[in-house]
Motif scaffolding. Structure first.
Motif, short mmCIF file in Angstrom:
data_model
loop_
_atom_site.label_atom_id
_atom_site.label_comp_id
_atom_site.label_asym_id
_atom_site.label_seq_id
_atom_site.Cartn_x
_atom_site.Cartn_y
_atom_site.Cartn_z
N THR A 1 -3.83 -7.63 -5.39
CA THR A 1 -3.54 -8.15 -4.06
C THR A 1 -4.40 -7.42 -3.03
O THR A 1 -4.79 -6.27 -3.24
CB THR A 1 -2.06 -7.95 -3.65
N TYR B 1 -3.67 -2.79 -0.53
CA TYR B 1 -4.08 -3.52 -1.72
C TYR B 1 -3.46 -2.88 -2.96
O TYR B 1 -3.04 -1.72 -2.94
CB TYR B 1 -5.61 -3.54 -1.84
N SER B 2 -3.39 -3.67 -4.01
CA SER B 2 -2.90 -3.14 -5.29
C SER B 2 -3.89 -3.50 -6.38
O SER B 2 -4.64 -4.48 -6.27
CB SER B 2 -1.51 -3.67 -5.61
N TRP C 1 -1.06 0.28 -9.21
CA TRP C 1 -1.12 1.23 -8.11
C TRP C 1 -1.29 0.46 -6.81
O TRP C 1 -2.06 -0.51 -6.75
CB TRP C 1 -2.31 2.18 -8.27
N LYS C 2 -0.62 0.89 -5.75
CA LYS C 2 -0.74 0.27 -4.44
C LYS C 2 -1.24 1.33 -3.46
O LYS C 2 -0.76 2.47 -3.46
CB LYS C 2 0.59 -0.29 -3.97
N GLN D 1 3.16 3.79 -7.30
CA GLN D 1 2.62 3.50 -8.62
C GLN D 1 3.77 3.15 -9.54
O GLN D 1 4.78 3.85 -9.57
CB GLN D 1 1.88 4.72 -9.17
N LYS E 1 -2.21 6.67 -1.65
CA LYS E 1 -1.35 5.96 -2.58
C LYS E 1 -0.01 5.69 -1.91
O LYS E 1 0.61 6.59 -1.36
CB LYS E 1 -1.12 6.77 -3.86
#
Length: 160
Positions: A104, A152-153, A134-135, A129, A126
């Motif tokens: 995303t 974003y991820s 991971w976002k 997670q 971060k």
């Protein structure tokens, strides 16, 4: 910050990473490798990527010949690559060279053009997670001024 918290933060710090080491850690290569150095690394938390924007970048031939501007999607890609280096540094040698795919991109904002001669500092943090997802929150700055940001991820895959 108390002494224990400060020591824990220092234990997570990693030395600056140059472009040769970046290429060992992530699979990107010219012309899509968007960062040249990663600094201020706190494993599992944050890092700052550095991109020296040069008129010699291939995308400037068409974006735009009369007024060269770095494409916003490539600024987002620089954020993702900085995050990928942070993830690999956090996970260790077994993660080196693994592919990381965007899942995303949200809340993207472009605040001012990035042009040849600018040095981008890409700050990534971060947010969370879960397993191999991971976002991150990313902010790109030139001379301390925010030029772009996004949340974003991405997913890291076991295949190389």
């Amino acid at each position: 910050m108390d002494a224990t918290a400060e020591n824990n933060s220092q234990d997570k710090r990693m030395a600056d990473i140059d472009v040769v080491r970046i290429m060992e850690m992530i699979p990107h290569r010219y012309p899509i490798l968007m960062i040249e150095r990663v600094v201020d690394i706190v494993l599992g938390e944050s890092a700052v990527g550095v991109k020296n924007v040069s008129i010699n970048e291939p995308y400037f031939q068409g974006h735009f010949p009369s007024r060269p501007v770095m494409p916003g999607v490539l600024i987002i890609e620089a954020m993702a690559q900085t995050s990928a280096v942070l993830v690999v540094g956090t996970l260790g040698k077994d993660a080196e060279g693994k592919l990381v795919y965007f899942m995303t991109v949200d809340e993207a904002r472009f605040r001012r053009p990035v042009t040849p001669g600018d040095t981008l500092h890409i700050h990534v943090t971060k947010q969370r997670q879960r397993a191999n997802v991971w976002k991150f929150k990313g902010e790109a700055k030139v001379n301390g001024v925010l030029v772009a940001e996004a949340v974003y991820s991405a997913m890291i895959l076991d295949e190389k």
